[in-house]
Design a protein around this motif. Structure first.
Motif, PDB file in Angstrom:
ATOM      1  N   LYS A 126       0.826  -1.205   0.000  1.00 51.12           N
ATOM      2  CA  LYS A 126       0.000   0.000   0.000  1.00 51.12           C
ATOM      3  C   LYS A 126       0.859   1.254   0.000  1.00 51.12           C
ATOM      4  CE  LYS A 126      -3.319   0.123   3.041  1.00 51.12           C
ATOM      5  NZ  LYS A 126      -4.266  -0.119   4.146  1.00 51.12           N
ATOM      6  N   LYS A 127       1.972   1.231   0.755  1.00 51.24           N
ATOM      7  CA  LYS A 127       2.872   2.389   0.788  1.00 51.24           C
ATOM      8  C   LYS A 127       3.500   2.631  -0.584  1.00 51.24           C
ATOM      9  CE  LYS A 127       4.241   2.029   5.630  1.00 51.24           C
ATOM     10  NZ  LYS A 127       5.342   1.664   6.540  1.00 51.24           N
ATOM     11  N   GLU A 128       3.911   1.545  -1.258  1.00 48.48           N
ATOM     12  CA  GLU A 128       4.530   1.691  -2.574  1.00 48.48           C
ATOM     13  C   GLU A 128       3.527   2.171  -3.614  1.00 48.48           C
ATOM     14  OE1 GLU A 128       6.535  -1.818  -3.854  1.00 48.48           O
ATOM     15  OE2 GLU A 128       7.688  -1.972  -2.004  1.00 48.48           O
ATOM     16  N   ALA A 129       2.299   1.682  -3.525  1.00 51.99           N
ATOM     17  CA  ALA A 129       1.291   2.032  -4.522  1.00 51.99           C
ATOM     18  C   ALA A 129       0.756   3.446  -4.331  1.00 51.99           C
ATOM     19  CB  ALA A 129       0.137   1.035  -4.470  1.00 51.99           C
ATOM     20  N   LYS A 130       0.864   3.984  -3.139  1.00 51.49           N
ATOM     21  CA  LYS A 130       0.308   5.312  -2.865  1.00 51.49           C
ATOM     22  C   LYS A 130       0.965   6.380  -3.745  1.00 51.49           C
ATOM     23  CE  LYS A 130      -1.089   8.212   0.955  1.00 51.49           C
ATOM     24  NZ  LYS A 130      -1.054   8.415   2.400  1.00 51.49           N
ATOM     25  N   GLY A 131       2.267   6.295  -3.929  1.00 48.43           N
ATOM     26  CA  GLY A 131       2.965   7.276  -4.743  1.00 48.43           C
ATOM     27  C   GLY A 131       2.819   7.056  -6.234  1.00 48.43           C
ATOM     28  N   LYS A 132       2.321   5.905  -6.638  1.00 49.49           N
ATOM     29  CA  LYS A 132       2.219   5.581  -8.061  1.00 49.49           C
ATOM     30  C   LYS A 132       0.797   5.684  -8.596  1.00 49.49           C
ATOM     31  CE  LYS A 132       6.090   2.412  -7.800  1.00 49.49           C
ATOM     32  NZ  LYS A 132       6.546   1.038  -7.971  1.00 49.49           N
ATOM     33  N   ASN A 133      -0.096   6.271  -7.839  1.00 46.68           N
ATOM     34  CA  ASN A 133      -1.487   6.386  -8.261  1.00 46.68           C
ATOM     35  C   ASN A 133      -1.594   7.354  -9.441  1.00 46.68           C
ATOM     36  OD1 ASN A 133      -4.212   6.587  -8.549  1.00 46.68           O
ATOM     37  ND2 ASN A 133      -4.608   7.412  -6.513  1.00 46.68           N
ATOM     38  N   PRO A 134      -1.985   6.861 -10.625  1.00 44.97           N
ATOM     39  CA  PRO A 134      -2.069   7.749 -11.786  1.00 44.97           C
ATOM     40  C   PRO A 134      -3.246   8.727 -11.709  1.00 44.97           C
ATOM     41  CG  PRO A 134      -2.839   5.567 -12.372  1.00 44.97           C
ATOM     42  CD  PRO A 134      -2.303   5.477 -10.968  1.00 44.97           C
ATOM     43  N   PHE A 135      -4.184   8.496 -10.823  1.00 40.17           N
ATOM     44  CA  PHE A 135      -5.352   9.353 -10.713  1.00 40.17           C
ATOM     45  C   PHE A 135      -5.277  10.284  -9.508  1.00 40.17           C
ATOM     46  CE2 PHE A 135      -6.788   5.482 -12.873  1.00 40.17           C
ATOM     47  CZ  PHE A 135      -7.100   6.049 -14.092  1.00 40.17           C
ATOM     48  N   ALA A 136      -4.097  10.449  -8.950  1.00 38.19           N
ATOM     49  CA  ALA A 136      -3.930  11.377  -7.830  1.00 38.19           C
ATOM     50  C   ALA A 136      -4.232  12.790  -8.306  1.00 38.19           C
ATOM     51  CB  ALA A 136      -2.516  11.288  -7.282  1.00 38.19           C
ATOM     52  N   PRO A 137      -4.755  13.630  -7.425  1.00 39.29           N
ATOM     53  CA  PRO A 137      -5.088  15.000  -7.833  1.00 39.29           C
ATOM     54  C   PRO A 137      -3.878  15.735  -8.403  1.00 39.29           C
ATOM     55  CG  PRO A 137      -5.963  14.526  -5.658  1.00 39.29           C
ATOM     56  CD  PRO A 137      -5.111  13.365  -6.040  1.00 39.29           C
ATOM     57  N   GLY A 138      -4.075  16.355  -9.540  1.00 40.15           N
ATOM     58  CA  GLY A 138      -3.021  17.131 -10.174  1.00 40.15           C
ATOM     59  C   GLY A 138      -2.152  16.345 -11.135  1.00 40.15           C
ATOM     60  N   ARG A 139      -2.160  15.037 -11.043  1.00 36.80           N
ATOM     61  CA  ARG A 139      -1.287  14.247 -11.905  1.00 36.80           C
ATOM     62  C   ARG A 139      -1.746  14.238 -13.357  1.00 36.80           C
ATOM     63  NH1 ARG A 139       1.465   8.842  -9.678  1.00 36.80           N
ATOM     64  NH2 ARG A 139       3.531   9.682  -9.940  1.00 36.80           N
ATOM     65  N   ILE A 140      -3.027  14.173 -13.572  1.00 39.98           N
ATOM     66  CA  ILE A 140      -3.550  14.165 -14.936  1.00 39.98           C
ATOM     67  C   ILE A 140      -3.280  15.518 -15.588  1.00 39.98           C
ATOM     68  CG2 ILE A 140      -5.645  13.993 -16.331  1.00 39.98           C
ATOM     69  CD1 ILE A 140      -6.671  11.963 -14.292  1.00 39.98           C
ATOM     70  N   LYS A 141      -3.466  16.580 -14.821  1.00 37.89           N
ATOM     71  CA  LYS A 141      -3.214  17.920 -15.347  1.00 37.89           C
ATOM     72  C   LYS A 141      -1.741  18.084 -15.730  1.00 37.89           C
ATOM     73  CE  LYS A 141      -5.130  22.240 -14.378  1.00 37.89           C
ATOM     74  NZ  LYS A 141      -5.718  23.167 -13.431  1.00 37.89           N
ATOM     75  N   GLU A 142      -0.838  17.567 -14.875  1.00 42.22           N
ATOM     76  CA  GLU A 142       0.594  17.629 -15.188  1.00 42.22           C
ATOM     77  C   GLU A 142       0.912  16.848 -16.452  1.00 42.22           C
ATOM     78  OE1 GLU A 142       2.807  16.235 -11.842  1.00 42.22           O
ATOM     79  OE2 GLU A 142       1.958  17.740 -10.503  1.00 42.22           O
ATOM     80  N   ALA A 143       0.286  15.699 -16.613  1.00 44.36           N
ATOM     81  CA  ALA A 143       0.528  14.882 -17.796  1.00 44.36           C
ATOM     82  C   ALA A 143       0.037  15.588 -19.056  1.00 44.36           C
ATOM     83  CB  ALA A 143      -0.152  13.525 -17.652  1.00 44.36           C
ATOM     84  N   LEU A 144      -1.127  16.229 -18.976  1.00 42.67           N
ATOM     85  CA  LEU A 144      -1.650  16.962 -20.131  1.00 42.67           C
ATOM     86  C   LEU A 144      -0.756  18.147 -20.480  1.00 42.67           C
ATOM     87  CD1 LEU A 144      -5.495  16.934 -19.483  1.00 42.67           C
ATOM     88  CD2 LEU A 144      -4.268  15.796 -21.321  1.00 42.67           C
ATOM     89  N   ASN A 145      -0.277  18.850 -19.481  1.00 46.90           N
ATOM     90  CA  ASN A 145       0.613  19.977 -19.742  1.00 46.90           C
ATOM     91  C   ASN A 145       1.923  19.513 -20.369  1.00 46.90           C
ATOM     92  OD1 ASN A 145      -1.241  21.799 -18.758  1.00 46.90           O
ATOM     93  ND2 ASN A 145      -0.379  21.822 -16.692  1.00 46.90           N
ATOM     94  N   ALA A 146       2.457  18.383 -19.899  1.00 45.75           N
ATOM     95  CA  ALA A 146       3.678  17.838 -20.484  1.00 45.75           C
ATOM     96  C   ALA A 146       3.438  17.405 -21.931  1.00 45.75           C
ATOM     97  CB  ALA A 146       4.175  16.663 -19.657  1.00 45.75           C
ATOM     98  N   TYR A 147       2.279  16.822 -22.192  1.00 43.42           N
ATOM     99  CA  TYR A 147       1.940  16.399 -23.549  1.00 43.42           C
ATOM    100  C   TYR A 147       1.825  17.609 -24.473  1.00 43.42           C
ATOM    101  CZ  TYR A 147      -0.822  14.587 -27.409  1.00 43.42           C
ATOM    102  OH  TYR A 147      -1.279  14.254 -28.658  1.00 43.42           O
TER     103      TYR A 147
END
Length: 71
Positions: A41-62
């Motif tokens: 659970k600790k390892e997966a917490k940091g790898k959540n692709p749906f964490a707040p702000g992560r999708i926005k960062e990915a779109l901006n990088a794209y």
């Protein structure tokens, strides 16, 4: 021949169920499983692709990559 196969299936199923029950009743195994689950659970917490702000960062990088390709 079919009865032999059926008998082996029943005996192997019974034996696996017995092993599974013994494993579940072992307190040390329960503790190890719980520790492994907490670590996972600790390892997966940091790898959540749906964490707040992560999708926005990915779109901006794209978008930034697409602008670099256009120029």
């Amino acid at each position: 021949m079919y009865l032999l196969g059926l008998g082996l299936l029943v005996l192997s199923t019974w034996y696996l169920m017995k092993l599974y029950t013994n494993f579940n009743n072992d307190p040390m195994a329960k503790k190890e499983i719980d520790n492994a689950w907490q670590e996972a659970k600790k390892e997966a917490k940091g790898k959540n692709p749906f964490a707040p702000g992560r999708i926005k960062e990915a779109l901006n990088a794209y978008k930034a990559d697409m602008k670099k390709e256009d120029t």
